[in-house]
Scaffold this active site. Structure first.
Site, PDB file in Angstrom:
ATOM      1  N   TRP A  23      87.705  35.943  99.640  1.00  0.00           N
ATOM      2  CA  TRP A  23      89.095  36.266  99.319  1.00  0.00           C
ATOM      3  C   TRP A  23      89.934  35.080  99.781  1.00  0.00           C
ATOM      4  O   TRP A  23      89.847  34.665 100.937  1.00  0.00           O
ATOM      5  CB  TRP A  23      89.476  37.544 100.073  1.00  0.00           C
ATOM      6  CG  TRP A  23      90.844  38.049  99.846  1.00  0.00           C
ATOM      7  CD1 TRP A  23      91.444  38.310  98.643  1.00  0.00           C
ATOM      8  CD2 TRP A  23      91.805  38.396 100.859  1.00  0.00           C
ATOM      9  NE1 TRP A  23      92.710  38.802  98.843  1.00  0.00           N
ATOM     10  CE2 TRP A  23      92.956  38.858 100.205  1.00  0.00           C
ATOM     11  CE3 TRP A  23      91.803  38.357 102.254  1.00  0.00           C
ATOM     12  CZ2 TRP A  23      94.083  39.288 100.879  1.00  0.00           C
ATOM     13  CZ3 TRP A  23      92.927  38.785 102.931  1.00  0.00           C
ATOM     14  CH2 TRP A  23      94.055  39.244 102.249  1.00  0.00           C
TER      15      TRP A  23
ATOM     16  N   ASP B 282      85.710  42.022 107.925  1.00  0.00           N
ATOM     17  CA  ASP B 282      86.868  42.437 107.117  1.00  0.00           C
ATOM     18  C   ASP B 282      86.382  43.512 106.149  1.00  0.00           C
ATOM     19  O   ASP B 282      85.683  43.222 105.185  1.00  0.00           O
ATOM     20  CB  ASP B 282      87.451  41.238 106.361  1.00  0.00           C
ATOM     21  CG  ASP B 282      88.718  41.623 105.599  1.00  0.00           C
ATOM     22  OD1 ASP B 282      89.217  42.759 105.786  1.00  0.00           O
ATOM     23  OD2 ASP B 282      89.216  40.798 104.807  1.00  0.00           O
TER      24      ASP B 282
ATOM     25  N   LYS C 161      93.138  50.616  99.520  1.00  0.00           N
ATOM     26  CA  LYS C 161      92.344  51.034  98.360  1.00  0.00           C
ATOM     27  C   LYS C 161      91.821  52.455  98.535  1.00  0.00           C
ATOM     28  O   LYS C 161      91.965  53.279  97.639  1.00  0.00           O
ATOM     29  CB  LYS C 161      91.161  50.092  98.137  1.00  0.00           C
ATOM     30  CG  LYS C 161      91.344  48.687  98.633  1.00  0.00           C
ATOM     31  CD  LYS C 161      92.122  47.809  97.698  1.00  0.00           C
ATOM     32  CE  LYS C 161      92.350  46.452  98.369  1.00  0.00           C
ATOM     33  NZ  LYS C 161      92.973  45.472  97.526  1.00  0.00           N
TER      34      LYS C 161
HETATM   35  C1  LMR Z   1      92.645  41.449  95.780  1.00  0.00           C
HETATM   36  O1  LMR Z   1      91.811  40.685  96.266  1.00  0.00           O
HETATM   37  O2  LMR Z   1      92.958  41.447  94.573  1.00  0.00           O
HETATM   38  C2  LMR Z   1      93.320  42.445  96.664  1.00  0.00           C
HETATM   39  O3  LMR Z   1      92.762  42.454  97.928  1.00  0.00           O
HETATM   40  C3  LMR Z   1      94.786  42.284  96.666  1.00  0.00           C
HETATM   41  C4  LMR Z   1      95.239  41.108  97.456  1.00  0.00           C
HETATM   42  O4  LMR Z   1      95.997  41.313  98.411  1.00  0.00           O
HETATM   43  O5  LMR Z   1      94.857  39.981  97.135  1.00  0.00           O
END
Ligand code: LMR
Length: 401
Positions: A132, A213, A247
């Protein structure tokens, strides 16, 4: 006006995920499909209001709103610990876990980064490649340098486990390692139980500081199974655990999450909790109340909790069903495309292997929005949009040939 004070301020390039969501909203096409941001929508394309949450809302109503303590609502924090670690985890019964209510999972990782920057400065932070996007930013903001360990095996569309082990073994002892224990974002591939055990041995032997996480608890197998890696790890070593209710409670805009630090003993946990409170005080003083009360009420009531777990199961099953529907629809259009990955990956996301150009083409031609990395949020699929997505996907791949 006086001379410009802020003339040198750089333009913000935009966030790769949130900006895409804005573009989607601004897209005038009615047949557009949003498979970009990690938000679960139901069969009708709506963000569900869970029955358990609604019942909690009716129960709590809107009464006085004093400041919450810096660490958050006591029942909420208790709920976080039970959900993440299980009621009878030794670290819990021995009062070795410092837990605070946070502003979503992002807020949890942010406070963790601030805490670590102060108490374990100068270490390298290792995140999975890919991860992420915000993981890099949150730790860099706190002053760390970030680097990556291999995670995604492009060829086999699985975890590059050997690469991961080698990198974690080669890293300096005591590095900070960010792990997503379940429903990995963006790839949708997780370590299996054997790999979790093996990586735990490496991490413990190296004295690395693990930051779990966990943003999708309940979207993999079930609420308990999804936390098993964290629970087993916490039996072996101290660790940091960020969790999110965005979520699994469908409470995106309420910013509800938790941060737990597993310590060696109760005294250490007390001091760590104090430092977390200080970090919160210096940042935003105390968390907000409305969402926190909803989560605390559901987690603190046996029947609401059971109802909630059932609703999490409904979301999970629908995502799994949509993975299968999309795979079948693509196979019906072309037998040359391998789409087995759709049903072996899990959680909200699938790494499709589509290139940035293919993703652009799907968006521009068909109004089908994926993240530029090729990440698809399968939680945005439904019976009505699957045929369109399948066609767009097949055309994007065939155009490249
Ligand atoms: C995502 O990865 O789309 C979600 O976790 C929303 C975000 O905050 O990026």
């Amino acid at each position: 006006m006086t001379e410009s004070l802020f003339g040198q301020v750089e333009a913000f390039a935009g966030d790769p995920i949130l900006s895409l969501n804005d573009s989607f909203k601004a897209d005038p096409r009615t047949e557009k499909v949003n498979l970009s941001i990690g938000v679960y929508t139901d069969e009708n394309g709506r963000i569900p209001v869970l029955g358990a949450v609604k019942a909690a809302y009716e129960r709590t109503g809107f009464a006085e709103r004093p400041y919450l303590p810096m660490e958050g609502h006591a029942l909420y924090r208790e709920g976080v610990q039970k959900l993440v670690f299980g009621d009878r985890h030794p670290a819990r019964t021995e009062k070795r876990i410092a837990t605070i209510q946070t502003l979503g999972g992002t807020g949890a990782v942010g406070i963790a980064a601030d805490f670590l920057a102060k108490h374990c400065p100068g270490r390298t932070v290792l995140v999975s490649d890919p991860t992420w996007e915000n993981h890099h930013g949150l730790f860099q903001r706190a002053g760390f340098k970030t680097a990556t360990y291999p995670y995604w095996d492009r060829v086999n569309r699985s975890v590059d486990f050997d690469g991961m082990v080698k990198a974690l073994e080669a890293a300096e002892n005591g590095s900070i390692v960010v792990l997503q224990p379940v429903c990995h974002n963006p790839t949708g591939v997780d370590l299996d139980e054997r790999q979790q055990a093996a990586i735990t041995d490496v991490l413990v032997a190296k004295g690395h500081i693990v930051v779990f996480d966990m943003a999708y608890q309940g979207f993999g197998t079930d609420l308990d199974a999804d936390a098993a890696f964290v629970r087993r790890y916490a039996e072996r070593a101290s660790c940091v655990v960020a969790n999110s209710f965005s979520k699994n409670f469908s409470l995106y805009g309420e910013r509800c999450g938790g941060l737990s630090i597993v310590c060696r003993n109760a005294d250490e946990a007390e001091r760590v909790l104090g430092q977390l409170k200080l970090a919160v005080r210096r940042s935003y003083s105390s968390p907000p109340m409305t969402g926190g009360l909803l989560v605390a009420t559901v987690l603190g009531d046996d029947s609401l909790r059971a109802e909630w777990a059932r609703e999490v199961g409904i979301m999970r099953d629908r995502m799994d069903a949509m993975r299968k529907r999309l795979a079948d629809a693509i196979r019906a259009l072309s037998n040359e495309i391998d789409v087995d990955f759709l049903t072996t990956q899990r959680g909200m996301f699938s790494y499709t292997g589509l290139s940035a150009e293919q993703v652009d083409a799907m968006r521009e031609r068909d109004g089908v929005y994926l993240v530029g990395s090729g990440r698809m949020c399968v939680a945005g699929l439904n019976e009505a949009n699957v045929p369109k997505v399948a066609k767009s996907f097949v055309e994007a791949i065939q155009a490249q040939k």
